[in-house]
Design a protein around this motif. Structure first.
Motif, PDB file in Angstrom:
ATOM      1  N   GLY A  64       0.832  -1.202   0.000  1.00  0.00           N
ATOM      2  CA  GLY A  64       0.000   0.000   0.000  1.00  0.00           C
ATOM      3  C   GLY A  64       0.866   1.252   0.000  1.00  0.00           C
ATOM      4  N   THR A  65       1.959   1.223   0.760  1.00  0.00           N
ATOM      5  CA  THR A  65       2.894   2.344   0.742  1.00  0.00           C
ATOM      6  C   THR A  65       3.512   2.463  -0.647  1.00  0.00           C
ATOM      7  N   GLY A  66       3.793   1.337  -1.286  1.00  0.00           N
ATOM      8  CA  GLY A  66       4.309   1.372  -2.662  1.00  0.00           C
ATOM      9  C   GLY A  66       3.315   2.000  -3.618  1.00  0.00           C
ATOM     10  N   LEU A  67       2.063   1.649  -3.482  1.00  0.00           N
ATOM     11  CA  LEU A  67       1.018   2.237  -4.327  1.00  0.00           C
ATOM     12  C   LEU A  67       0.910   3.743  -4.079  1.00  0.00           C
ATOM     13  N   LEU A  68       0.962   4.123  -2.835  1.00  0.00           N
ATOM     14  CA  LEU A  68       0.938   5.537  -2.489  1.00  0.00           C
ATOM     15  C   LEU A  68       2.140   6.267  -3.094  1.00  0.00           C
ATOM     16  N   CYS A  69       3.277   5.614  -3.110  1.00  0.00           N
ATOM     17  CA  CYS A  69       4.469   6.209  -3.732  1.00  0.00           C
ATOM     18  C   CYS A  69       4.242   6.451  -5.221  1.00  0.00           C
ATOM     19  N   LEU A  70       3.562   5.532  -5.893  1.00  0.00           N
ATOM     20  CA  LEU A  70       3.247   5.742  -7.313  1.00  0.00           C
ATOM     21  C   LEU A  70       2.378   6.983  -7.503  1.00  0.00           C
ATOM     22  N   VAL A  71       1.409   7.174  -6.617  1.00  0.00           N
ATOM     23  CA  VAL A  71       0.541   8.355  -6.680  1.00  0.00           C
ATOM     24  C   VAL A  71       1.373   9.622  -6.481  1.00  0.00           C
ATOM     25  N   LEU A  72       2.262   9.595  -5.504  1.00  0.00           N
ATOM     26  CA  LEU A  72       3.091  10.766  -5.226  1.00  0.00           C
ATOM     27  C   LEU A  72       4.067  11.058  -6.366  1.00  0.00           C
ATOM     28  N   ILE A  73       4.631  10.027  -6.968  1.00  0.00           N
ATOM     29  CA  ILE A  73       5.513  10.216  -8.131  1.00  0.00           C
ATOM     30  C   ILE A  73       4.726  10.850  -9.277  1.00  0.00           C
ATOM     31  N   ALA A  74       3.549  10.332  -9.539  1.00  0.00           N
ATOM     32  CA  ALA A  74       2.719  10.887 -10.614  1.00  0.00           C
ATOM     33  C   ALA A  74       2.395  12.350 -10.349  1.00  0.00           C
ATOM     34  N   LEU A  96      10.005   2.536  -3.571  1.00  0.00           N
ATOM     35  CA  LEU A  96       9.526   1.575  -4.564  1.00  0.00           C
ATOM     36  C   LEU A  96      10.610   0.592  -4.980  1.00  0.00           C
ATOM     37  N   ILE A  97      11.787   1.100  -5.265  1.00  0.00           N
ATOM     38  CA  ILE A  97      12.878   0.219  -5.695  1.00  0.00           C
ATOM     39  C   ILE A  97      13.352  -0.644  -4.530  1.00  0.00           C
ATOM     40  N   GLY A  98      13.534  -0.026  -3.382  1.00  0.00           N
ATOM     41  CA  GLY A  98      14.146  -0.729  -2.260  1.00  0.00           C
ATOM     42  C   GLY A  98      13.248  -1.637  -1.468  1.00  0.00           C
ATOM     43  N   ASN A  99      11.936  -1.536  -1.662  1.00  0.00           N
ATOM     44  CA  ASN A  99      11.051  -2.371  -0.851  1.00  0.00           C
ATOM     45  C   ASN A  99      10.179  -3.301  -1.682  1.00  0.00           C
ATOM     46  N   PRO A 100       9.122  -2.851  -2.347  1.00  0.00           N
ATOM     47  CA  PRO A 100       8.337  -3.818  -3.119  1.00  0.00           C
ATOM     48  C   PRO A 100       9.150  -4.533  -4.203  1.00  0.00           C
ATOM     49  N   ILE A 101      10.010  -3.790  -4.908  1.00  0.00           N
ATOM     50  CA  ILE A 101      10.758  -4.427  -6.003  1.00  0.00           C
ATOM     51  C   ILE A 101      11.810  -5.388  -5.460  1.00  0.00           C
ATOM     52  N   VAL A 102      12.615  -4.962  -4.484  1.00  0.00           N
ATOM     53  CA  VAL A 102      13.615  -5.869  -3.901  1.00  0.00           C
ATOM     54  C   VAL A 102      12.928  -7.081  -3.277  1.00  0.00           C
ATOM     55  N   THR A 103      11.805  -6.865  -2.606  1.00  0.00           N
ATOM     56  CA  THR A 103      11.073  -7.983  -2.001  1.00  0.00           C
ATOM     57  C   THR A 103      10.689  -9.021  -3.041  1.00  0.00           C
ATOM     58  N   VAL A 105      11.757  -9.383  -6.243  1.00  0.00           N
ATOM     59  CA  VAL A 105      12.829  -9.886  -7.115  1.00  0.00           C
ATOM     60  C   VAL A 105      13.839 -10.733  -6.351  1.00  0.00           C
ATOM     61  N   PHE A 106      14.096 -10.422  -5.092  1.00  0.00           N
ATOM     62  CA  PHE A 106      15.147 -11.123  -4.360  1.00  0.00           C
ATOM     63  C   PHE A 106      14.631 -11.925  -3.165  1.00  0.00           C
ATOM     64  N   ASN A 107      13.919 -11.296  -2.233  1.00  0.00           N
ATOM     65  CA  ASN A 107      13.550 -11.996  -1.003  1.00  0.00           C
ATOM     66  C   ASN A 107      12.518 -13.092  -1.216  1.00  0.00           C
ATOM     67  N   VAL A 108      11.491 -12.826  -2.015  1.00  0.00           N
ATOM     68  CA  VAL A 108      10.460 -13.850  -2.230  1.00  0.00           C
ATOM     69  C   VAL A 108      11.026 -15.088  -2.927  1.00  0.00           C
ATOM     70  N   PRO A 109      11.837 -14.961  -3.985  1.00  0.00           N
ATOM     71  CA  PRO A 109      12.417 -16.182  -4.574  1.00  0.00           C
ATOM     72  C   PRO A 109      13.289 -16.962  -3.586  1.00  0.00           C
ATOM     73  N   LEU A 110      14.016 -16.264  -2.733  1.00  0.00           N
ATOM     74  CA  LEU A 110      14.797 -16.967  -1.716  1.00  0.00           C
ATOM     75  C   LEU A 110      13.880 -17.691  -0.740  1.00  0.00           C
TER      76      LEU A 110
END
Length: 158
Positions: A64-74, A96-103, A105-110
């Motif tokens: 949700g914070t990631g989604l909010l970040c998209l709104v703020l970027i826009a 966005l890069i450091g949390n939802p994306i890293v999660t 791309v890296f943490n969930v596959p591990l």
């Protein structure tokens, strides 16, 4: 609509702070405690955490914070220019890069690899050792970026 952005920025700061706090705990003592357990127990505990973390509350904080970040970027990219807009943009992009994306791309596959291994096998021990090394490293990234994002959001409000 513009009057909403300070409120949205406060919510983004709180969300990134909450997420950063969770990840801070994992980086500083939870994973160290799990590493002290015998391998099968450490794997079982981490797999249990990976299931129980999927709650509406935590998913809302993280994504949700990631989604909010998209709104703020826009908003910033569409020309909203208040003092602090650059801080707002920086905080949102870093989160966005450091949390939802890293999660994802890296943490969930591990986590998925850990869930698929037999905890009592030699391969289980190898996967667990890799997990403790790689997962924690990426968790440090998530921790730092969430905290830096929170600070950026706070600076944007000054």
């Amino acid at each position: 609509m513009i009057k909403l952005f300070p409120t949205l920025t406060i919510i983004a700061a709180i969300g990134s702070g909450v997420v950063g706090g969770v990840f801070f705990a994992f980086s500083n003592f939870i994973m160290a405690a799990l590493a002290r357990l015998p391998v099968p127990q450490g794997i079982a505990a981490m797999n249990s955490i990976n299931i129980t973390v999927i709650t509406p509350t935590f998913m809302t904080a993280l994504f949700g914070t990631g989604l909010l970040c998209l709104v703020l970027i826009a908003a910033v990219l569409m020309g909203w220019s208040q003092s602090g807009s650059y801080w707002l943009l920086a905080g949102a992009v870093i989160y966005l890069i450091g949390n939802p994306i890293v999660t994802m791309v890296f943490n969930v596959p591990l986590n998925d690899a850990l869930a698929a291994v037999d905890p009592a096998s030699a391969n289980g021990a190898a996967v667990w050792a890799n997990h403790l090394n790689q997962w924690v490293m990426w968790n440090h990234v998530r921790t730092i970026t969430a905290i830096v994002s929170m600070a950026c959001f706070m600076f944007a409000l000054l």
